[in-house]
Scaffold this motif. Structure first.
Motif, PDB file in Angstrom:
ATOM      1  N   ARG A   1       5.345  26.889  66.196  1.00 20.41           N
ATOM      2  CA  ARG A   1       4.310  26.262  67.108  1.00 20.41           C
ATOM      3  C   ARG A   1       4.242  24.914  67.215  1.00 20.41           C
ATOM      4  NH1 ARG A   1      -1.635  27.575  65.418  1.00 20.41           N
ATOM      5  NH2 ARG A   1      -2.706  26.298  66.707  1.00 20.41           N
ATOM      6  N   ASN A   2       3.884  24.426  68.282  1.00 20.84           N
ATOM      7  CA  ASN A   2       3.521  22.737  68.570  1.00 20.84           C
ATOM      8  C   ASN A   2       2.363  22.302  68.235  1.00 20.84           C
ATOM      9  OD1 ASN A   2       6.458  22.810  69.598  1.00 20.84           O
ATOM     10  ND2 ASN A   2       5.710  23.440  71.540  1.00 20.84           N
ATOM     11  N   PHE A   3       2.217  21.436  67.584  1.00 23.93           N
ATOM     12  CA  PHE A   3       0.924  20.741  67.192  1.00 23.93           C
ATOM     13  C   PHE A   3       0.773  19.354  67.760  1.00 23.93           C
ATOM     14  CE2 PHE A   3       1.537  24.167  64.032  1.00 23.93           C
ATOM     15  CZ  PHE A   3       0.091  24.714  64.057  1.00 23.93           C
ATOM     16  N   PHE A   4      -0.441  18.929  67.848  1.00 26.56           N
ATOM     17  CA  PHE A   4      -0.718  17.517  68.592  1.00 26.56           C
ATOM     18  C   PHE A   4      -1.648  17.019  68.219  1.00 26.56           C
ATOM     19  CE2 PHE A   4      -2.972  15.323  71.892  1.00 26.56           C
ATOM     20  CZ  PHE A   4      -2.141  14.178  72.140  1.00 26.56           C
ATOM     21  N   PHE A   5      -1.768  15.494  67.882  1.00 22.25           N
ATOM     22  CA  PHE A   5      -3.364  14.928  67.659  1.00 22.25           C
ATOM     23  C   PHE A   5      -2.848  13.310  67.999  1.00 22.25           C
ATOM     24  CE2 PHE A   5      -0.686  14.389  63.496  1.00 22.25           C
ATOM     25  CZ  PHE A   5      -1.107  13.433  63.233  1.00 22.25           C
ATOM     26  N   ILE A   6      -4.032  12.752  68.058  1.00 24.07           N
ATOM     27  CA  ILE A   6      -4.099  11.354  68.286  1.00 24.07           C
ATOM     28  C   ILE A   6      -4.718  10.800  67.399  1.00 24.07           C
ATOM     29  CG2 ILE A   6      -5.104   9.737  69.912  1.00 24.07           C
ATOM     30  CD1 ILE A   6      -5.306  12.101  71.896  1.00 24.07           C
ATOM     31  N   SER A   7      -4.503   9.491  66.976  1.00 17.69           N
ATOM     32  CA  SER A   7      -5.083   8.671  65.956  1.00 17.69           C
ATOM     33  C   SER A   7      -6.432   8.501  66.289  1.00 17.69           C
ATOM     34  CB  SER A   7      -4.186   6.994  65.872  1.00 17.69           C
ATOM     35  OG  SER A   7      -4.685   6.392  67.103  1.00 17.69           O
ATOM     36  N   ASP A   8      -7.154   8.224  65.352  1.00 18.82           N
ATOM     37  CA  ASP A   8      -8.736   8.278  65.404  1.00 18.82           C
ATOM     38  C   ASP A   8      -9.282   6.816  65.845  1.00 18.82           C
ATOM     39  OD1 ASP A   8      -9.524  10.622  64.336  1.00 18.82           O
ATOM     40  OD2 ASP A   8      -9.579   9.755  62.180  1.00 18.82           O
ATOM     41  N   ASN A   9      -8.181   5.912  65.535  1.00 14.19           N
ATOM     42  CA  ASN A   9      -8.311   4.453  65.891  1.00 14.19           C
ATOM     43  C   ASN A   9      -7.210   3.685  66.663  1.00 14.19           C
ATOM     44  OD1 ASN A   9     -10.979   4.039  64.407  1.00 14.19           O
ATOM     45  ND2 ASN A   9      -9.834   4.414  62.640  1.00 14.19           N
ATOM     46  N   LYS A  10      -7.602   2.703  67.413  1.00 12.52           N
ATOM     47  CA  LYS A  10      -6.429   2.034  68.269  1.00 12.52           C
ATOM     48  C   LYS A  10      -5.609   1.213  67.036  1.00 12.52           C
ATOM     49  CE  LYS A  10      -8.695   1.828  72.627  1.00 12.52           C
ATOM     50  NZ  LYS A  10      -9.168   0.748  73.668  1.00 12.52           N
ATOM     51  N   ALA A  11      -4.375   0.899  67.406  1.00 12.66           N
ATOM     52  CA  ALA A  11      -3.762   0.066  66.474  1.00 12.66           C
ATOM     53  C   ALA A  11      -4.394  -1.324  66.541  1.00 12.66           C
ATOM     54  CB  ALA A  11      -2.093   0.126  66.978  1.00 12.66           C
ATOM     55  N   PRO A  12      -4.495  -1.900  65.224  1.00  8.63           N
ATOM     56  CA  PRO A  12      -5.200  -3.209  65.261  1.00  8.63           C
ATOM     57  C   PRO A  12      -4.455  -4.227  65.446  1.00  8.63           C
ATOM     58  CG  PRO A  12      -5.118  -2.043  62.874  1.00  8.63           C
ATOM     59  CD  PRO A  12      -4.443  -1.056  64.010  1.00  8.63           C
ATOM     60  N   GLU A  13      -4.966  -5.449  66.001  1.00  8.98           N
ATOM     61  CA  GLU A  13      -3.814  -6.506  66.286  1.00  8.98           C
ATOM     62  C   GLU A  13      -3.089  -7.158  65.025  1.00  8.98           C
ATOM     63  OE1 GLU A  13      -3.198  -7.936  69.087  1.00  8.98           O
ATOM     64  OE2 GLU A  13      -4.521  -6.700  69.923  1.00  8.98           O
ATOM     65  N   THR A  14      -3.560  -6.748  63.819  1.00 10.44           N
ATOM     66  CA  THR A  14      -2.714  -6.711  62.608  1.00 10.44           C
ATOM     67  C   THR A  14      -1.617  -5.926  62.245  1.00 10.44           C
ATOM     68  OG1 THR A  14      -4.164  -5.746  61.428  1.00 10.44           O
ATOM     69  CG2 THR A  14      -4.621  -8.302  61.523  1.00 10.44           C
ATOM     70  N   ALA A  15      -1.650  -4.769  62.920  1.00  7.81           N
ATOM     71  CA  ALA A  15      -0.522  -3.715  62.700  1.00  7.81           C
ATOM     72  C   ALA A  15       0.587  -4.151  63.029  1.00  7.81           C
ATOM     73  CB  ALA A  15      -0.937  -2.465  63.350  1.00  7.81           C
ATOM     74  N   ALA A  16       1.568  -3.945  62.193  1.00  8.70           N
ATOM     75  CA  ALA A  16       3.208  -4.137  62.268  1.00  8.70           C
ATOM     76  C   ALA A  16       3.909  -2.884  62.482  1.00  8.70           C
ATOM     77  CB  ALA A  16       3.685  -5.142  61.309  1.00  8.70           C
ATOM     78  N   LYS A  17       3.148  -1.650  62.007  1.00 13.72           N
ATOM     79  CA  LYS A  17       4.297  -0.798  61.792  1.00 13.72           C
ATOM     80  C   LYS A  17       3.146   0.515  61.978  1.00 13.72           C
ATOM     81  CE  LYS A  17       7.170  -2.925  58.663  1.00 13.72           C
ATOM     82  NZ  LYS A  17       7.309  -2.961  57.020  1.00 13.72           N
TER      83      LYS A  17
END
Length: 182
Positions: free
Chosen positions: A141-157
């Motif tokens: 079965r396929n599952f899908f979800f979205i991050s609660d928050n947008k990637a912050p400017e300080t995110a590298a990974k």
């Protein structure tokens, strides 16, 4: 109506990425027991993660990853960290899974890390409880979800992490076709 070129007049649209950020998300390449490029449960625990032993336990192509329990007190983990360039965007995760047995549980986490691999904020967690994972005889079965928050400017990974619990006595979880994308 208006005359002459007007160009874009609204806000900039969402960022777009091409391709899967979870390299080897199709679980086709293995280094020992662990999918190449992924991190398993650690030294002396490598038998907890293996290639699916039978073609009927694969979602697509020739391989899938199997999470199996040898010590019920320790969750089985599998994770992948990938550098990102797109910030201020929501990230998505899709994957296919099935299990043998009725007690396994799966927690999937998606989070953003800084340059020193420190988690920024908290993980978005997607939990699939006991009895909710698709059984072997029903198929993947396929599952899908979205991050609660947008990637912050300080995110590298971005990191995707699978944590399996309540395994053992032939009750395993199989995962295949993992995609992480914007």
């Amino acid at each position: 109506g208006p005359e002459g070129p007007t160009g874009a007049t609204g806000p900039q649209g969402p960022a777009v990425t091409t391709g899967n950020l979870a390299i080897n998300g199709d679980m086709e390449e293995f280094t020992g027991n662990i999918p190449t490029g992924w991190t398993g449960p650690g030294v002396n625990q490598s038998e907890k993660v293996t290639n699916a032993p039978y073609p009927s336990l694969v979602h697509s192509k020739a391989s899938a990853v199997r999470l199996k329990e040898t010590d019920p007190s320790i969750p089985v983990t599998l994770s992948r960290t990938t550098e990102i360039e797109l910030k201020n965007c929501y990230y998505k995760c899709t994957f296919s899974t099935l299990c043998t047995g009725s007690t396994p549980e799966l927690m999937v986490k998606l989070g953003f890390l800084d340059e020193s691999d420190t988690l920024i904020g908290s993980y978005t967690e997607y939990s699939i409880g006991a009895g909710s994972l698709p059984p072997f005889d029903y198929g993947y079965r396929n599952f899908f979800f979205i991050s609660d928050n947008k990637a912050p400017e300080t995110a590298a990974k971005v990191e995707v992490k699978f944590e399996a619990t309540n395994l053992g006595n032939g009750q395993d979880i199989y995962i295949d076709d993992i995609f992480v994308y914007v």
